[in-house]
Design an enzyme around this catalytic site. Structure first.
Site, PDB file in Angstrom:
ATOM      1  N   ASP A 225       0.852  -1.202   0.000  1.00 17.82           N
ATOM      2  CA  ASP A 225       0.000   0.000   0.000  1.00 17.82           C
ATOM      3  C   ASP A 225       0.884   1.247   0.000  1.00 17.82           C
ATOM      4  O   ASP A 225       1.104   1.859   1.046  1.00 17.82           O
ATOM      5  CB  ASP A 225      -0.917  -0.019   1.229  1.00 17.82           C
ATOM      6  CG  ASP A 225      -1.758   1.244   1.326  1.00 17.82           C
ATOM      7  OD1 ASP A 225      -1.794   2.013   0.348  1.00 17.82           O
ATOM      8  OD2 ASP A 225      -2.377   1.453   2.387  1.00 17.82           O
TER       9      ASP A 225
ATOM     10  N   LYS B 221       0.030   3.626  -2.202  1.00 19.31           N
ATOM     11  CA  LYS B 221      -0.863   4.619  -2.828  1.00 19.31           C
ATOM     12  C   LYS B 221      -0.082   5.448  -3.838  1.00 19.31           C
ATOM     13  O   LYS B 221      -0.032   6.677  -3.777  1.00 19.31           O
ATOM     14  CB  LYS B 221      -1.500   5.525  -1.781  1.00 19.31           C
ATOM     15  CG  LYS B 221      -2.426   4.781  -0.824  1.00 19.31           C
ATOM     16  CD  LYS B 221      -3.155   5.720   0.106  1.00 19.31           C
ATOM     17  CE  LYS B 221      -3.982   4.959   1.135  1.00 19.31           C
ATOM     18  NZ  LYS B 221      -3.180   4.222   2.128  1.00 19.31           N
TER      19      LYS B 221
ATOM     20  N   ALA C   7       1.236   7.663  -6.532  1.00 21.34           N
ATOM     21  CA  ALA C   7       0.605   8.802  -7.219  1.00 21.34           C
ATOM     22  C   ALA C   7       1.711   9.571  -7.928  1.00 21.34           C
ATOM     23  O   ALA C   7       2.176  10.606  -7.440  1.00 21.34           O
ATOM     24  CB  ALA C   7      -0.131   9.685  -6.225  1.00 21.34           C
ATOM     25  N   ASP C   8       2.153   9.042  -9.060  1.00 14.75           N
ATOM     26  CA  ASP C   8       3.291   9.674  -9.736  1.00 14.75           C
ATOM     27  C   ASP C   8       3.153   9.545 -11.253  1.00 14.75           C
ATOM     28  O   ASP C   8       2.170   8.984 -11.749  1.00 14.75           O
ATOM     29  CB  ASP C   8       4.593   9.015  -9.234  1.00 14.75           C
ATOM     30  CG  ASP C   8       5.710  10.038  -9.067  1.00 14.75           C
ATOM     31  OD1 ASP C   8       5.921  10.838 -10.008  1.00 14.75           O
ATOM     32  OD2 ASP C   8       6.363  10.041  -8.007  1.00 14.75           O
TER      33      ASP C   8
ATOM     34  N   SER D  85     -11.585   6.812   3.044  1.00 16.92           N
ATOM     35  CA  SER D  85     -12.538   6.550   4.134  1.00 16.92           C
ATOM     36  C   SER D  85     -12.641   7.645   5.176  1.00 16.92           C
ATOM     37  O   SER D  85     -13.591   7.663   5.954  1.00 16.92           O
ATOM     38  CB  SER D  85     -12.135   5.250   4.842  1.00 16.92           C
ATOM     39  OG  SER D  85     -10.834   5.380   5.382  1.00 16.92           O
TER      40      SER D  85
ATOM     41  N   ALA E 123     -11.581   0.932  13.906  1.00 11.63           N
ATOM     42  CA  ALA E 123     -11.131   2.203  14.499  1.00 11.63           C
ATOM     43  C   ALA E 123     -11.769   3.434  13.847  1.00 11.63           C
ATOM     44  O   ALA E 123     -11.986   4.442  14.511  1.00 11.63           O
ATOM     45  CB  ALA E 123      -9.607   2.284  14.411  1.00 11.63           C
TER      46      ALA E 123
ATOM     47  N   GLY F   6      -7.047  -2.611  10.575  1.00  7.92           N
ATOM     48  CA  GLY F   6      -5.739  -2.363  11.173  1.00  7.92           C
ATOM     49  C   GLY F   6      -5.790  -2.329  12.679  1.00  7.92           C
ATOM     50  O   GLY F   6      -5.683  -3.364  13.351  1.00  7.92           O
TER      51      GLY F   6
END
Ligand code: O7M
Length: 213
Positions: free
Chosen positions: A58, A60, A62-63, A115, A172, A190
């Site tokens: 993970d 993420k 973004a490139d 989220s 959580a 998590g």
């Protein structure tokens, strides 16, 4: 069946190993991201491979496409089975991530909507829906969509058909697994597991979603 994906956001190798060891009977995959990799290095993937749970990277991503490809190649060379990238970067970057994943027999998941409360600032108003369309065009394996907003994830499900949805926010962040499990392929959990004094018991609580009973 809804898979249980452990988000292993702990900062120490020993704790990471101990949590996976305890939760292993009740989880299907392990998601590793910046916290653990920045603290302990990418070699943590090899250490955790002993537990035979597919590892999801993970980052993420973004490139630009070239940098995305370099990151994805490194991830797959370390034994991960899937990578997560952002969708807002556009079709060429997402496609680079998907292609690199598939060249390495891996999967690529694309973040369509996040989220946390602030996610609505940019992802709402049609952006998440456009990313979902892009996911289909790029041939990605699935999306990341919020357990904290099941109604939004249902909308995204209607746009992506039977591609997979992995959904964070249960526990959580307040997401209700009963409300989301039926429309997604995996729930990402998590803190509700790794901060528990009994991670095995905490993970076991989600077992009913794996069996669908
Ligand atoms: O259960 P938690 O809240 O302790 O952890 C949730 C994990 O899911 C954590 O690793 C987050 O970085 C991740 N996540 C979200 O919480 N929300 C999102 O919108 C997206 C992710 C994620 O996994 O993206 C790939």
């Amino acid at each position: 069946m809804t898979e249980i994906i452990l988000a292993l956001d702990v900062m120490k190798k020993d704790k990471a190993v101990s949590i996976v060891q305890k939760a292993a009977p009740y989880i299907d995959k392990v998601k590793i991201g910046y916290p653990l990799v920045l603290a302990e290095g990418l070699g943590i993937a090899e250490i955790l491979s002993e537990y035979k749970k597919p590892l999801i990277a993970d980052f993420k991503v973004a490139d630009i496409p070239n940098t995305t490809r370099l990151i994805a190649e490194e991830v797959f060379s370390r034994g991960f089975s899937a990578i997560i990238c952002h969708g807002f970067v556009g079709h060429d970057s997402v496609r680079a991530c998907v292609e690199t994943a598939h060249e390495n027999m891996g999967e690529c998941y694309v973040v369509t909507e996040m989220s946390h409360p602030g996610a609505v600032d940019f992802f709402h108003g049609g952006v998440a829906e456009r990313i979902a369309e892009l996911v289909c065009e790029a041939g990605a394996d699935g999306i990341i969509a919020p357990a904290t907003r099941p109604e939004r994830t249902a909308v995204l499900r209607s746009l992506i058909g039977n591609k997979k949805i992995l959904s964070p926010g249960v526990g959580a962040q307040g997401g209700d697994p009963d409300a989301i499990a039926g429309i997604v392929d995996g729930i990402i959990v998590g803190r509700a597991i790794y901060e528990s004094s009994d991670p095995a018991a905490a993970a076991r609580q989600y077992s009913c979603f794996r069996t669908g009973i």
